[in-house]
Write a protein that holds these residues in place. Structure first.
Motif, PDB file in Angstrom:
ATOM      1  N   ARG A   1       0.850  -1.193   0.000  1.00 31.20           N
ATOM      2  CA  ARG A   1       0.000   0.000   0.000  1.00 31.20           C
ATOM      3  C   ARG A   1       0.880   1.234   0.000  1.00 31.20           C
ATOM      4  O   ARG A   1       1.377   1.657   1.027  1.00 31.20           O
ATOM      5  CB  ARG A   1      -0.929  -0.024   1.211  1.00 31.20           C
ATOM      6  CG  ARG A   1      -1.851  -1.238   1.177  1.00 31.20           C
ATOM      7  CD  ARG A   1      -2.629  -1.416   2.461  1.00 31.20           C
ATOM      8  NE  ARG A   1      -3.381  -2.659   2.415  1.00 31.20           N
ATOM      9  CZ  ARG A   1      -4.063  -3.133   3.444  1.00 31.20           C
ATOM     10  NH1 ARG A   1      -4.068  -2.496   4.580  1.00 31.20           N
ATOM     11  NH2 ARG A   1      -4.725  -4.263   3.326  1.00 31.20           N
TER      12      ARG A   1
ATOM     13  N   SER B   1      -2.213  -1.714  -3.662  1.00 29.68           N
ATOM     14  CA  SER B   1      -3.407  -0.951  -3.312  1.00 29.68           C
ATOM     15  C   SER B   1      -3.064   0.503  -3.085  1.00 29.68           C
ATOM     16  O   SER B   1      -1.962   0.835  -2.635  1.00 29.68           O
ATOM     17  CB  SER B   1      -4.066  -1.515  -2.046  1.00 29.68           C
ATOM     18  OG  SER B   1      -4.476  -2.843  -2.239  1.00 29.68           O
ATOM     19  N   SER B   2      -4.018   1.356  -3.377  1.00 26.78           N
ATOM     20  CA  SER B   2      -3.853   2.771  -3.095  1.00 26.78           C
ATOM     21  C   SER B   2      -4.006   3.020  -1.608  1.00 26.78           C
ATOM     22  O   SER B   2      -4.864   2.411  -0.958  1.00 26.78           O
ATOM     23  CB  SER B   2      -4.890   3.587  -3.864  1.00 26.78           C
ATOM     24  OG  SER B   2      -4.938   4.913  -3.390  1.00 26.78           O
TER      25      SER B   2
ATOM     26  N   ASP C   1      -5.388   5.443  -0.360  1.00 22.49           N
ATOM     27  CA  ASP C   1      -6.702   6.061  -0.186  1.00 22.49           C
ATOM     28  C   ASP C   1      -7.812   5.025  -0.027  1.00 22.49           C
ATOM     29  O   ASP C   1      -8.859   5.312   0.546  1.00 22.49           O
ATOM     30  CB  ASP C   1      -7.024   6.964  -1.381  1.00 22.49           C
ATOM     31  CG  ASP C   1      -6.033   8.114  -1.503  1.00 22.49           C
ATOM     32  OD1 ASP C   1      -5.549   8.583  -0.455  1.00 22.49           O
ATOM     33  OD2 ASP C   1      -5.746   8.525  -2.643  1.00 22.49           O
ATOM     34  N   ASP C   2      -7.570   3.812  -0.554  1.00 18.49           N
ATOM     35  CA  ASP C   2      -8.572   2.756  -0.463  1.00 18.49           C
ATOM     36  C   ASP C   2      -7.862   1.407  -0.404  1.00 18.49           C
ATOM     37  O   ASP C   2      -7.780   0.687  -1.396  1.00 18.49           O
ATOM     38  CB  ASP C   2      -9.520   2.813  -1.667  1.00 18.49           C
ATOM     39  CG  ASP C   2     -10.669   1.821  -1.537  1.00 18.49           C
ATOM     40  OD1 ASP C   2     -10.795   1.194  -0.461  1.00 18.49           O
ATOM     41  OD2 ASP C   2     -11.426   1.662  -2.521  1.00 18.49           O
TER      42      ASP C   2
ATOM     43  N   GLN D   1      -8.586  -1.465   0.566  1.00 19.44           N
ATOM     44  CA  GLN D   1      -9.352  -2.666   0.262  1.00 19.44           C
ATOM     45  C   GLN D   1      -9.568  -2.872  -1.230  1.00 19.44           C
ATOM     46  O   GLN D   1     -10.016  -3.931  -1.657  1.00 19.44           O
ATOM     47  CB  GLN D   1     -10.708  -2.613   0.974  1.00 19.44           C
ATOM     48  CG  GLN D   1     -10.618  -2.492   2.490  1.00 19.44           C
ATOM     49  CD  GLN D   1      -9.785  -3.591   3.104  1.00 19.44           C
ATOM     50  OE1 GLN D   1      -9.949  -4.759   2.758  1.00 19.44           O
ATOM     51  NE2 GLN D   1      -8.898  -3.229   4.022  1.00 19.44           N
ATOM     52  N   SER D   2      -9.256  -1.852  -2.017  1.00 16.75           N
ATOM     53  CA  SER D   2      -9.492  -1.940  -3.452  1.00 16.75           C
ATOM     54  C   SER D   2      -8.174  -2.137  -4.185  1.00 16.75           C
ATOM     55  O   SER D   2      -7.353  -1.226  -4.256  1.00 16.75           O
ATOM     56  CB  SER D   2     -10.178  -0.660  -3.949  1.00 16.75           C
ATOM     57  OG  SER D   2     -10.391  -0.718  -5.344  1.00 16.75           O
TER      58      SER D   2
ATOM     59  N   GLN E   1      -3.445   4.630 -11.595  1.00 15.10           N
ATOM     60  CA  GLN E   1      -4.710   4.016 -11.217  1.00 15.10           C
ATOM     61  C   GLN E   1      -5.909   4.524 -12.002  1.00 15.10           C
ATOM     62  O   GLN E   1      -6.760   3.729 -12.406  1.00 15.10           O
ATOM     63  CB  GLN E   1      -4.955   4.229  -9.714  1.00 15.10           C
ATOM     64  CG  GLN E   1      -6.254   3.595  -9.209  1.00 15.10           C
ATOM     65  CD  GLN E   1      -6.457   3.797  -7.733  1.00 15.10           C
ATOM     66  OE1 GLN E   1      -5.804   4.639  -7.131  1.00 15.10           O
ATOM     67  NE2 GLN E   1      -7.361   3.045  -7.148  1.00 15.10           N
TER      68      GLN E   1
END
Length: 460
Positions: free
Chosen positions: A125, A289-290, A292-293, A295-296, A437
């Motif tokens: 991340r 993963s970013s 900022d998110d 989980q995505s 992204q």
């Protein structure tokens, strides 16, 4: 009076959590420090007077930083603290403050959170765009009994340092043949492996690795040893003060042991992979993963062991089955882009290889040898070309090739020969990948040891 600097340090560290979030992607609460679930006490480690960065132009300077990192890793391994701090305030008020944060803290926070806290070791991340440096075919440890052998390793470190300085990547991938085990006359070849990954470790950049055909190859007795003046005196790497006879032998180091020793380093994202795939070892997937998110997922990075050394040069049908099972588990709709890394090219590389000069749609600068492919194709390429989410495959192995060529719906790419070990006198460099992204894109180029950039290509 010692307690006052420590309190101030904690305040500074907590107050800077937003900076940490934007730089390395970790989120810390600004008002509290939470103990691990079920913990009866909170353990804190304080690192004092590290003095990183001294004597950069000398041989001893960088070695001090390596030794300091070893000390910290040892402490973190034995103590498993809930938090770690450095107790000197002066560096925080210096003009190099951001450099220090990025160099030192990723090492600590990876070790504290990646394997023991909420952040899984399989998730990366970080900031986006996400930049990766590929270091291929370093071949550390060759001919340690000669003058030129150790010099190749010094030159390889210079190449990596140059690339890291220019590109400032978020992640490093060691794309096989990190060492030349068949030329290493000590039992613990991990000592040379540690030297090879030292540039990334020193800068606090996390990394992952896959095995190549030389990494656990059996020691080959040089023919010249059997003429005058005879077998040379064994000289182990100068990273320890003394060695036992067992450590300085010709026994060699297997894949499992090499991986075991690597993942002791807290910034390593490498993995054994499923044990039922043995003797194939480095088979695993990382999620990008970013911050900022978290989980995505933005992309999945797959690592496969293409064999060689102690067993045939092949990606087995069992490995292919593991890939398919894993891909369907974490990316069943193929919505998330996938990027694949291994060392020895598949036979598909022969199909797309430029015949002479590199011409479009291929992109690259050298095409100086034939593709040396795996011994057999057992199904992995069929799976990859049928997945719309797979964007590119990256390999090393052929030092005289650095091209990318399209193959059906994906790209087949070589890295650039990074190390001064191994064959060939072509200029050294490293392939760089950059992931964005919104929208997703995968861009690549090659950074040379002289700082020059060439062969930029969009891969998806």
């Amino acid at each position: 009076m010692a307690i006052l600097p420590l309190i101030l340090y904690i305040l500074i560290a907590v107050g800077s959590s937003q900076h940490l979030t934007s730089t390395v992607g970790f989120r810390l609460k600004t008002s509290s420090i939470q103990m691990r679930a079920g913990a009866a006490k909170f353990k804190m480690a304080v690192f004092a007077d590290l003095h990183f960065g001294e004597g950069e132009s000398t041989e001893w300077g960088p070695m001090q930083d390596i030794n300091s990192t070893t000390v910290m890793n040892t402490m973190l391994h034995h103590e498993a603290p809930g938090m770690a701090f450095r107790s000197s305030l002066s560096r925080f008020f210096a003009s190099q403050m951001e450099t220090y944060w990025k160099t030192f803290l990723p090492l600590l926070f990876l070790s504290l959170f990646s394997s023991t806290s909420a952040v899984e070791s399989s998730a990366i991340r970080f900031r986006l765009p996400f930049r990766i440096a590929l270091f291929a075919d370093l071949h550390f440890g060759e001919n340690a009994w000669t003058d030129w052998g150790p010099l190749q390793d010094v030159n390889s470190i210079k190449v990596m340092n140059t690339v890291l300085h220019h590109e400032n990547p978020d992640f490093v991938i060691y794309l096989g043949d990190v060492i030349t085990a068949n030329n290493i006359m000590i039992a613990n070849a991990s000592l040379y492996w540690d030297q090879a990954i030292s540039p990334a470790r020193k800068m606090g950049i996390p990394w992952a690795s896959v095995f190549g055909n030389h990494d656990d190859a059996a020691f080959e007795w040089p023919l010249e040893w059997f003429s005058a003046p005879g077998i040379p005196q064994i000289q182990c790497p100068q990273t320890k003060t003394s060695y036992s006879e067992e450590e300085c032998s010709f026994r060699g180091t297997g894949r499992l042991e090499l991986m075991k020793n690597e993942i002791k380093h807290n910034a390593s994202f490498s993995s054994y992979g499923p044990r039922n795939l043995w003797p194939s070892v480095s088979n695993y997937v990382l999620q990008v993963s970013s911050p900022d998110d978290p989980q995505s997922p933005v992309a999945f990075l797959y690592f496969l062991d293409s064999g060689g050394g102690s067993y045939p040069e092949v990606i087995s049908s069992v490995q292919a089955e593991w890939f398919l099972q894993k891909a369907e588990e974490i990316n069943s709709d193929s919505r998330v882009p996938e990027i694949v890394f291994w060392h020895i090219p598949s036979t598909a590389y022969k199909v797309v290889a430029p015949k002479y000069a590199i011409q479009k749609p291929c992109v690259g600068s050298i095409n100086k040898e034939s593709v040396a492919a795996q011994e057999a194709e057992t199904g992995i390429m069929d799976l990859l070309v049928n997945r719309t989410s797979v964007k590119a495959i990256f390999v090393g192995h052929n030092h005289g090739l650095d091209w990318c060529c399209p193959y059906k719906k994906l790209w087949l790419c070589y890295a650039r020969h990074t190390g001064y070990g191994g064959y060939g006198d072509w200029p050294r460099g490293a392939r760089i990948l950059e992931i964005t992204q919104t929208p997703f894109s995968l861009r690549s180029w090659i950074r040379m040891e002289d700082g020059h950039v060439h062969s930029e290509v969009f891969l998806g």
